[in-house]
Design a protein around this motif. Structure first.
Motif, PDB file in Angstrom:
ATOM      1  N   THR A  90       0.828  -1.197   0.000  1.00 55.59           N
ATOM      2  CA  THR A  90       0.000   0.000   0.000  1.00 55.59           C
ATOM      3  C   THR A  90       0.867   1.254   0.000  1.00 55.59           C
ATOM      4  OG1 THR A  90      -1.848  -1.081   1.130  1.00 55.59           O
ATOM      5  CG2 THR A  90      -1.679   1.325   1.348  1.00 55.59           C
ATOM      6  N   ALA A  91       0.669   2.113  -0.994  1.00 56.23           N
ATOM      7  CA  ALA A  91       1.486   3.316  -1.150  1.00 56.23           C
ATOM      8  C   ALA A  91       0.993   4.101  -2.359  1.00 56.23           C
ATOM      9  CB  ALA A  91       2.955   2.940  -1.360  1.00 56.23           C
ATOM     10  N   ASP A  92       1.518   5.304  -2.484  1.00 62.95           N
ATOM     11  CA  ASP A  92       1.380   6.056  -3.728  1.00 62.95           C
ATOM     12  C   ASP A  92       2.567   5.679  -4.607  1.00 62.95           C
ATOM     13  OD1 ASP A  92       0.218   8.961  -1.951  1.00 62.95           O
ATOM     14  OD2 ASP A  92      -0.946   7.419  -2.990  1.00 62.95           O
ATOM     15  N   TYR A  93       2.304   5.323  -5.832  1.00 63.83           N
ATOM     16  CA  TYR A  93       3.346   4.878  -6.759  1.00 63.83           C
ATOM     17  C   TYR A  93       3.635   5.980  -7.780  1.00 63.83           C
ATOM     18  CZ  TYR A  93       3.234   0.162  -4.914  1.00 63.83           C
ATOM     19  OH  TYR A  93       3.339  -0.932  -4.086  1.00 63.83           O
ATOM     20  N   TYR A  94       4.922   6.222  -8.000  1.00 59.98           N
ATOM     21  CA  TYR A  94       5.373   7.270  -8.900  1.00 59.98           C
ATOM     22  C   TYR A  94       6.351   6.705  -9.934  1.00 59.98           C
ATOM     23  CZ  TYR A  94       3.809  10.279  -5.061  1.00 59.98           C
ATOM     24  OH  TYR A  94       3.075  10.901  -4.078  1.00 59.98           O
ATOM     25  N   CYS A  95       6.355   7.322 -11.105  1.00 64.06           N
ATOM     26  CA  CYS A  95       7.370   6.984 -12.094  1.00 64.06           C
ATOM     27  C   CYS A  95       8.169   8.241 -12.424  1.00 64.06           C
ATOM     28  CB  CYS A  95       6.740   6.403 -13.358  1.00 64.06           C
ATOM     29  SG  CYS A  95       5.549   7.480 -14.176  1.00 64.06           S
ATOM     30  N   ALA A  96       9.379   8.025 -12.909  1.00 58.21           N
ATOM     31  CA  ALA A  96      10.269   9.131 -13.227  1.00 58.21           C
ATOM     32  C   ALA A  96      11.366   8.649 -14.163  1.00 58.21           C
ATOM     33  CB  ALA A  96      10.874   9.707 -11.956  1.00 58.21           C
ATOM     34  N   ARG A  97      12.015   9.604 -14.828  1.00 60.45           N
ATOM     35  CA  ARG A  97      13.137   9.286 -15.702  1.00 60.45           C
ATOM     36  C   ARG A  97      14.454   9.506 -14.972  1.00 60.45           C
ATOM     37  NH1 ARG A  97      13.163  12.268 -21.312  1.00 60.45           N
ATOM     38  NH2 ARG A  97      13.440  14.055 -19.917  1.00 60.45           N
ATOM     39  N   LYS A  98      15.415   8.632 -15.197  1.00 62.97           N
ATOM     40  CA  LYS A  98      16.726   8.808 -14.598  1.00 62.97           C
ATOM     41  C   LYS A  98      17.560   9.695 -15.522  1.00 62.97           C
ATOM     42  CE  LYS A  98      20.783   6.457 -12.737  1.00 62.97           C
ATOM     43  NZ  LYS A  98      21.706   7.406 -13.362  1.00 62.97           N
ATOM     44  N   VAL A  99      17.651  10.953 -15.173  1.00 66.63           N
ATOM     45  CA  VAL A  99      18.376  11.895 -16.022  1.00 66.63           C
ATOM     46  C   VAL A  99      19.700  12.328 -15.417  1.00 66.63           C
ATOM     47  CG1 VAL A  99      16.239  12.743 -17.046  1.00 66.63           C
ATOM     48  CG2 VAL A  99      17.182  13.899 -15.036  1.00 66.63           C
ATOM     49  N   HIS A 100      19.968  11.950 -14.197  1.00 65.69           N
ATOM     50  CA  HIS A 100      21.219  12.319 -13.535  1.00 65.69           C
ATOM     51  C   HIS A 100      22.088  11.083 -13.368  1.00 65.69           C
ATOM     52  CE1 HIS A 100      19.452  16.185 -12.758  1.00 65.69           C
ATOM     53  NE2 HIS A 100      18.489  15.652 -12.029  1.00 65.69           N
ATOM     54  N   SER A 101      23.385  11.307 -13.320  1.00 62.69           N
ATOM     55  CA  SER A 101      24.284  10.203 -13.011  1.00 62.69           C
ATOM     56  C   SER A 101      24.108   9.852 -11.543  1.00 62.69           C
ATOM     57  CB  SER A 101      25.730  10.601 -13.299  1.00 62.69           C
ATOM     58  OG  SER A 101      26.095  11.701 -12.496  1.00 62.69           O
ATOM     59  N   GLY A 102      24.553   8.708 -11.181  1.00 62.57           N
ATOM     60  CA  GLY A 102      24.407   8.300  -9.797  1.00 62.57           C
ATOM     61  C   GLY A 102      23.643   7.011  -9.686  1.00 62.57           C
ATOM     62  N   SER A 103      23.286   6.676  -8.486  1.00 66.21           N
ATOM     63  CA  SER A 103      22.635   5.407  -8.226  1.00 66.21           C
ATOM     64  C   SER A 103      21.306   5.269  -8.958  1.00 66.21           C
ATOM     65  CB  SER A 103      22.392   5.255  -6.722  1.00 66.21           C
ATOM     66  OG  SER A 103      21.613   4.118  -6.459  1.00 66.21           O
ATOM     67  N   PHE A 104      21.100   4.074  -9.503  1.00 63.46           N
ATOM     68  CA  PHE A 104      19.856   3.790 -10.212  1.00 63.46           C
ATOM     69  C   PHE A 104      18.691   3.617  -9.253  1.00 63.46           C
ATOM     70  CE2 PHE A 104      20.578   3.081 -14.767  1.00 63.46           C
ATOM     71  CZ  PHE A 104      21.960   3.199 -14.818  1.00 63.46           C
ATOM     72  N   ILE A 105      18.980   3.429  -7.982  1.00 57.91           N
ATOM     73  CA  ILE A 105      17.897   3.206  -7.035  1.00 57.91           C
ATOM     74  C   ILE A 105      17.675   4.400  -6.120  1.00 57.91           C
ATOM     75  CG2 ILE A 105      18.262   0.718  -7.097  1.00 57.91           C
ATOM     76  CD1 ILE A 105      19.501   0.928  -4.319  1.00 57.91           C
ATOM     77  N   SER A 106      18.340   5.489  -6.420  1.00 52.83           N
ATOM     78  CA  SER A 106      18.165   6.707  -5.626  1.00 52.83           C
ATOM     79  C   SER A 106      17.231   7.671  -6.338  1.00 52.83           C
ATOM     80  CB  SER A 106      19.508   7.389  -5.391  1.00 52.83           C
ATOM     81  OG  SER A 106      19.316   8.669  -4.825  1.00 52.83           O
TER      82      SER A 106
END
Length: 123
Positions: A90-106
Motif C-alpha cells: 500500500t502506497a502512492d506509486y510514482y514513475c520518473a526518468r533517470k536523467v542524472h548520473s548516480g545510483s539507479f535506485i536513488s
C-alpha cells in the motif's frame, strides 16, 4: 516531458494490478525509467527500473518475483505489473526518468516525477 502514473486502486491481498506510466509532451528517450512508492508516513523508496531497451530490469528485494516492469517505447509507456499484492504494498506509486548520473535506485537521480497513483491493499 511529463509523466503520468495511472492504474492504481483498492484491492484485496493476493490480487493484481497493472500500473502505467505515460509520457506526454515528449518521450522517454534513451533514459532509464523507474518506479518508486511512498507509503503513509514513510520516505519514498525504490521499486523497480527498466533500461532504455527494456532489457535491463532491476527490482527491490521486497517486490522481486511479484512485480514485473516493462516498457513500450512506441507507446511511450512503462508498465508495472503487480501480482500477489500484500498490504505492505500500500502506497502512492510514482514513475520518473533517470536523467542524472548516480545510483539507479536513488530518487535523487530521477526527474520528471508525475502525479502518483494510489494503491491500497487490504488483508
Amino acid at each position: 516531458v511529463q509523466l503520468q502514473a495511472s492504474g492504481g486502486g483498492s484491492v484485496q491481498a493476493g490480487d493484481s494490478l497493472r500500473l502505467s506510466c505515460a509520457a506526454s509532451r515528449g518521450t522517454f528517450g534513451s533514459y532509464t525509467v523507474g518506479w518508486f512508492r511512498q507509503a503513509p508516513g514513510k520516505e519514498r523508496e525504490f521499486v523497480a527500473y527498466v533500461g532504455e531497451f527494456g532489457v535491463t530490469k532491476v527490482y527491490a528485494a521486497s517486490v522481486k518475483g511479484r512485480f514485473t516492469i516493462s516498457r513500450d517505447n512506441a507507446k511511450n509507456t512503462v508498465y508495472l505489473q503487480m501480482n500477489s499484492l500484500k498490504p505492505e504494498d500500500t502506497a502512492d506509486y510514482y514513475c520518473a526518468r533517470k536523467v542524472h548520473s548516480g545510483s539507479f535506485i536513488s530518487e535523487a537521480s530521477y526527474e520528471n516525477w508525475g502525479q502518483g497513483t494510489q494503491v491500497t491493499v487490504s488483508s
